[in-house]
Motif scaffolding. Structure first.
Motif, PDB file in Angstrom:
ATOM      1  N   ALA A  66      -1.861   5.240   2.156  1.00  0.00           N
ATOM      2  CA  ALA A  66      -1.860   4.048   2.273  1.00  0.00           C
ATOM      3  C   ALA A  66      -3.120   3.363   3.113  1.00  0.00           C
ATOM      4  O   ALA A  66      -3.550   2.050   2.690  1.00  0.00           O
ATOM      5  CB  ALA A  66      -0.393   3.705   2.942  1.00  0.00           C
ATOM      6  N   LEU A  67      -3.607   3.743   4.151  1.00  0.00           N
ATOM      7  CA  LEU A  67      -4.381   2.891   5.399  1.00  0.00           C
ATOM      8  C   LEU A  67      -5.392   3.563   3.733  1.00  0.00           C
ATOM      9  O   LEU A  67      -6.476   1.899   4.412  1.00  0.00           O
ATOM     10  CB  LEU A  67      -4.972   3.809   6.126  1.00  0.00           C
ATOM     11  CG  LEU A  67      -5.664   3.059   7.141  1.00  0.00           C
ATOM     12  CD1 LEU A  67      -6.171   2.168   7.664  1.00  0.00           C
ATOM     13  CD2 LEU A  67      -6.469   4.681   8.045  1.00  0.00           C
TER      14      LEU A  67
ATOM     15  N   ILE B  76      -7.534  -0.408   3.113  1.00  0.00           N
ATOM     16  CA  ILE B  76      -9.408  -0.106   3.017  1.00  0.00           C
ATOM     17  C   ILE B  76      -9.720  -0.683   1.399  1.00  0.00           C
ATOM     18  O   ILE B  76     -10.242  -1.912   1.395  1.00  0.00           O
ATOM     19  CB  ILE B  76      -9.875   0.989   3.888  1.00  0.00           C
ATOM     20  CG1 ILE B  76      -9.368   0.640   5.063  1.00  0.00           C
ATOM     21  CG2 ILE B  76     -11.172   0.327   3.793  1.00  0.00           C
ATOM     22  CD1 ILE B  76      -9.974   1.995   6.058  1.00  0.00           C
ATOM     23  N   ASP B  77      -9.032  -0.075   0.316  1.00  0.00           N
ATOM     24  CA  ASP B  77     -10.361  -0.157  -0.538  1.00  0.00           C
ATOM     25  C   ASP B  77      -9.884  -1.169  -1.407  1.00  0.00           C
ATOM     26  O   ASP B  77     -10.938  -1.740  -2.048  1.00  0.00           O
ATOM     27  CB  ASP B  77      -9.882   0.989  -1.503  1.00  0.00           C
ATOM     28  CG  ASP B  77     -10.444   2.394  -0.723  1.00  0.00           C
ATOM     29  OD1 ASP B  77     -11.384   2.716   0.041  1.00  0.00           O
ATOM     30  OD2 ASP B  77      -9.814   3.623  -1.349  1.00  0.00           O
ATOM     31  N   ARG B  78      -8.941  -1.750  -0.662  1.00  0.00           N
ATOM     32  CA  ARG B  78      -8.469  -3.095  -1.797  1.00  0.00           C
ATOM     33  C   ARG B  78      -9.142  -4.621  -1.174  1.00  0.00           C
ATOM     34  O   ARG B  78      -8.670  -5.000  -1.530  1.00  0.00           O
ATOM     35  CB  ARG B  78      -7.396  -3.660  -2.374  1.00  0.00           C
ATOM     36  CG  ARG B  78      -6.128  -2.159  -3.030  1.00  0.00           C
ATOM     37  CD  ARG B  78      -4.966  -2.698  -3.332  1.00  0.00           C
ATOM     38  NE  ARG B  78      -3.970  -1.092  -4.562  1.00  0.00           N
ATOM     39  CZ  ARG B  78      -3.346  -1.229  -4.782  1.00  0.00           C
ATOM     40  NH1 ARG B  78      -2.593  -2.158  -4.632  1.00  0.00           N
ATOM     41  NH2 ARG B  78      -3.099  -0.169  -5.725  1.00  0.00           N
TER      42      ARG B  78
ATOM     43  N   VAL C  87     -12.891   5.995   5.010  1.00  0.00           N
ATOM     44  CA  VAL C  87     -13.505   6.354   6.130  1.00  0.00           C
ATOM     45  C   VAL C  87     -14.919   6.208   6.486  1.00  0.00           C
ATOM     46  O   VAL C  87     -15.006   4.923   7.076  1.00  0.00           O
ATOM     47  CB  VAL C  87     -12.992   6.374   7.107  1.00  0.00           C
ATOM     48  CG1 VAL C  87     -13.040   6.673   8.595  1.00  0.00           C
ATOM     49  CG2 VAL C  87     -11.195   6.576   7.369  1.00  0.00           C
ATOM     50  N   ALA C  88     -15.120   7.317   5.979  1.00  0.00           N
ATOM     51  CA  ALA C  88     -17.595   7.417   5.654  1.00  0.00           C
ATOM     52  C   ALA C  88     -17.460   6.090   5.482  1.00  0.00           C
ATOM     53  O   ALA C  88     -18.631   5.570   5.670  1.00  0.00           O
ATOM     54  CB  ALA C  88     -17.546   8.677   4.830  1.00  0.00           C
ATOM     55  N   GLN C  89     -17.359   5.742   4.342  1.00  0.00           N
ATOM     56  CA  GLN C  89     -17.578   4.559   3.872  1.00  0.00           C
ATOM     57  C   GLN C  89     -18.040   3.242   4.431  1.00  0.00           C
ATOM     58  O   GLN C  89     -18.897   2.096   4.764  1.00  0.00           O
ATOM     59  CB  GLN C  89     -17.548   4.139   1.863  1.00  0.00           C
ATOM     60  CG  GLN C  89     -17.610   5.335   1.308  1.00  0.00           C
ATOM     61  CD  GLN C  89     -16.436   4.896  -0.180  1.00  0.00           C
ATOM     62  OE1 GLN C  89     -15.268   4.346  -0.245  1.00  0.00           O
ATOM     63  NE2 GLN C  89     -16.866   5.974  -1.082  1.00  0.00           N
ATOM     64  N   TYR C  90     -16.308   2.883   4.531  1.00  0.00           N
ATOM     65  CA  TYR C  90     -16.202   1.719   5.793  1.00  0.00           C
ATOM     66  C   TYR C  90     -16.599   1.466   7.676  1.00  0.00           C
ATOM     67  O   TYR C  90     -17.834   0.380   7.554  1.00  0.00           O
ATOM     68  CB  TYR C  90     -14.723   1.829   5.983  1.00  0.00           C
ATOM     69  CG  TYR C  90     -14.719   0.478   7.377  1.00  0.00           C
ATOM     70  CD1 TYR C  90     -14.662  -0.933   7.467  1.00  0.00           C
ATOM     71  CD2 TYR C  90     -14.264   0.989   8.529  1.00  0.00           C
ATOM     72  CE1 TYR C  90     -13.703  -1.861   8.279  1.00  0.00           C
ATOM     73  CE2 TYR C  90     -13.960   0.360   9.882  1.00  0.00           C
ATOM     74  CZ  TYR C  90     -13.563  -1.174   9.764  1.00  0.00           C
ATOM     75  OH  TYR C  90     -13.698  -1.826  10.581  1.00  0.00           O
TER      76      TYR C  90
ATOM     77  N   ALA D  54       1.009  -1.588   0.019  1.00  0.00           N
ATOM     78  CA  ALA D  54      -0.010  -0.024  -0.167  1.00  0.00           C
ATOM     79  C   ALA D  54       1.026   0.998   0.341  1.00  0.00           C
ATOM     80  O   ALA D  54       0.647   2.168  -0.987  1.00  0.00           O
ATOM     81  CB  ALA D  54      -0.713   0.154   0.774  1.00  0.00           C
ATOM     82  N   VAL D  55       1.880   1.143   1.299  1.00  0.00           N
ATOM     83  CA  VAL D  55       2.689   2.025   0.996  1.00  0.00           C
ATOM     84  C   VAL D  55       3.379   2.635  -0.637  1.00  0.00           C
ATOM     85  O   VAL D  55       3.342   3.711  -1.100  1.00  0.00           O
ATOM     86  CB  VAL D  55       3.734   2.513   2.013  1.00  0.00           C
ATOM     87  CG1 VAL D  55       4.424   3.514   2.155  1.00  0.00           C
ATOM     88  CG2 VAL D  55       3.202   2.663   3.212  1.00  0.00           C
ATOM     89  N   ARG D  56       4.137   1.580  -0.539  1.00  0.00           N
ATOM     90  CA  ARG D  56       4.514   1.253  -2.779  1.00  0.00           C
ATOM     91  C   ARG D  56       3.282   1.982  -3.121  1.00  0.00           C
ATOM     92  O   ARG D  56       4.178   3.018  -4.309  1.00  0.00           O
ATOM     93  CB  ARG D  56       5.307   0.318  -2.664  1.00  0.00           C
ATOM     94  CG  ARG D  56       6.183   0.611  -3.973  1.00  0.00           C
ATOM     95  CD  ARG D  56       6.836  -1.267  -4.006  1.00  0.00           C
ATOM     96  NE  ARG D  56       6.102  -2.140  -3.343  1.00  0.00           N
ATOM     97  CZ  ARG D  56       6.634  -2.948  -2.707  1.00  0.00           C
ATOM     98  NH1 ARG D  56       7.499  -2.370  -2.036  1.00  0.00           N
ATOM     99  NH2 ARG D  56       5.662  -3.847  -2.253  1.00  0.00           N
TER     100      ARG D  56
END
Length: 475
Positions: free
Chosen positions: A352-353, A357-359, A160-163, A132-134
């Motif tokens: 990255a976070l 989450i999205d993946r 975050v809102a969607q999660y 994710a960072v990469r």
């Protein structure tokens, strides 16, 4: 052994001003400055000093000044010069006599960790997080590398809102989400916003996490402890305080492990409306429920009166320093003002976070963690039943800790000390009371997040021995 040619001391700040100890000649002042830098450790042993020509050009003096200073330090043993090689520092503060330092007792190393507060650090998804960072480092646009929005990057706020909507039943959207460095940071910001709105008193659960009490106090609020029973916070007791805000762990209260009952949830929301106040919901351990699906957040019951706090400290790692708060619209201006005095988490970490989450990697990590922690909790409870049969385990089958109630007369404080001497970390329930109680109960708070399954049996054996040792210590 050859010394690295890259270990150069070219960027060291040297004070060669005319006031340096009254020295008038420049080469004396330069020698003094270099000698001081070596003694202070700013020029480490083995570091190469600049070539005389380069340093002379830097200082705007003749090369003779530098060579004279270097020659003096070579004679004194601070520098070593070899033909065909750079002149290097040959003295270290470690070789000089040091004052005697009083010996202090070093605490024994921790062999087993049964204290609450940490997830399974061994299971941190290093490869996925690195991916994710990469990914975000390569895809971030120039705008992302500028000054961050104090409220958080729009991409993470949206994610975050969607999660929270799909997993926690929250009434959240990007405009209501603020990114922070964790729950404590989010609480400090919220308390500052409450104070700006004229609220000076806040209630906290008793027992409860002391850091939350400290955060509210640091923001200038008066704190009022309110008891917790088997149904959670006692709202009737809350109503008798002057507080217009309350911090509550509805999903899994720390440290008792209770879940706020439906009746108490409804009563608490009514209380907030009646006093024109706010409920600050700490969504602690909410992702880890083992008997059935997690209970939805209170924030969804009244998004205008409930502030929701969350983080990845217990799900991924506290080292990431990433969390969020979902705020009522009425508090948004005050929160934006409060955020101006708080540092936003690094933007690349935020992105990255969002990618993590999205993946789908966050959900996969949580599923694996729930299976692991459910099994580990069962193992700990069974081992306690076999080796500490006098104890009674309390708390909902959730989170990363349990409460072990012990018979009257058990010296829990002495047991914690005896366990620490044997390398076992424990926590006394009384330590979480406000103010710390001396004899309110006989219980230990046992965390199982940061301990491996094979370590549980020997850890519980040490716990049993510590309880016996503590009882023997008490007159």
């Amino acid at each position: 052994m050859a010394v690295s040619q890259t270990n150069l001391a070219w960027a060291t700040l040297l004070d060669v001003g005319p006031a340096a100890r009254g020295r008038r000649r420049l080469h004396d002042r330069l020698a003094h400055a270099l000698r001081t830098a070596i003694r202070d450790g700013r020029l480490a042993e083995g570091a190469a000093v600049p070539p005389s020509r380069a340093l002379a050009e830097e200082l705007g003096c003749s090369r003779w000044v530098v060579t004279e200073a270097y020659g003096q330090l070579v004679a004194e043993g601070f520098l070593a010069a070899r033909v065909g090689s750079a002149t290097r520092v040959s003295w270290s503060p470690d070789t000089a006599p040091s004052p005697r330092i009083p010996r202090t007792r070093t605490p024994p190393p921790v062999r087993y960790d049964l204290a609450p507060g940490l997830p399974d650090l061994r299971a941190f998804p290093r490869r996925r997080w690195a991916d994710a960072v990469r990914a975000v480092t390569g895809s971030a646009v120039d705008y992302d590398l500028g000054l961050p929005d104090p409220a958080g990057h729009a991409v993470l706020r949206t994610t975050v809102a969607q999660y929270l909507r799909r997993s926690r039943g929250a009434d959240a959207h990007a405009a209501s989400v603020f990114v922070c460095a964790g729950v404590t940071d989010g609480l400090v910001r919220t308390c500052r916003a409450l104070r700006a709105e004229g609220i000076a008193d806040v209630a906290v659960e008793d027992p409860g996490w002391g850091r939350l009490r400290d955060a509210a106090t640091s923001a200038g609020l008066r704190v009022h402890p309110v008891p917790v029973d088997d149904d959670g916070l006692r709202v009737d007791d809350l109503a008798r305080t002057p507080a217009r805000a309350v911090i509550v762990g509805a999903a899994h209260q720390f440290p008792t492990g209770t879940v706020l009952s439906p009746a108490r949830r409804a009563r608490l929301v009514r209380w907030a409306r009646e006093v024109a106040g706010f409920v600050i919901e700490d969504d602690y351990d909410a992702e880890f429920r083992y008997d059935h699906h997690p209970v939805a957040v209170m924030q969804g019951m009244d998004p205008g009166r409930v502030v929701l706090l969350g983080s990845v400290s217990k799900t991924l790692s506290p080292a990431l320093g990433l969390g969020w708060l979902v705020a009522p619209a009425v508090l948004t201006p005050a929160l934006r003002a409060a955020n101006l005095v708080a540092a936003a988490p690094p933007v690349l970490d935020q992105l990255a976070l969002a990618t993590f989450i999205d993946r789908g990697w966050y959900d996969a990590h949580l599923r694996a963690a729930r299976r692991r922690f459910r099994s580990r909790r069962d193992l700990l409870v069974a081992t306690l039943g076999a080796r500490v049969p006098e104890g009674r385990v309390a708390g909902t089958a959730a989170g990363l800790h349990i409460v072990l109630h012990l018979p009257d007369g058990t010296a829990t404080r002495a047991a914690v000390r005896a366990a620490a001497a044997a390398g076992l970390r424990l926590a006394d329930l009384d330590d979480y009371r406000a103010p710390p109680a001396r004899s309110a109960g006989r219980a230990l708070v046992l965390g199982y997040g940061n301990i491996s399954d094979p370590e549980i049996a020997p850890a519980v054996a040490l716990l049993r021995d510590a309880l016996r040792s503590g009882s023997a210590e008490t007159p």
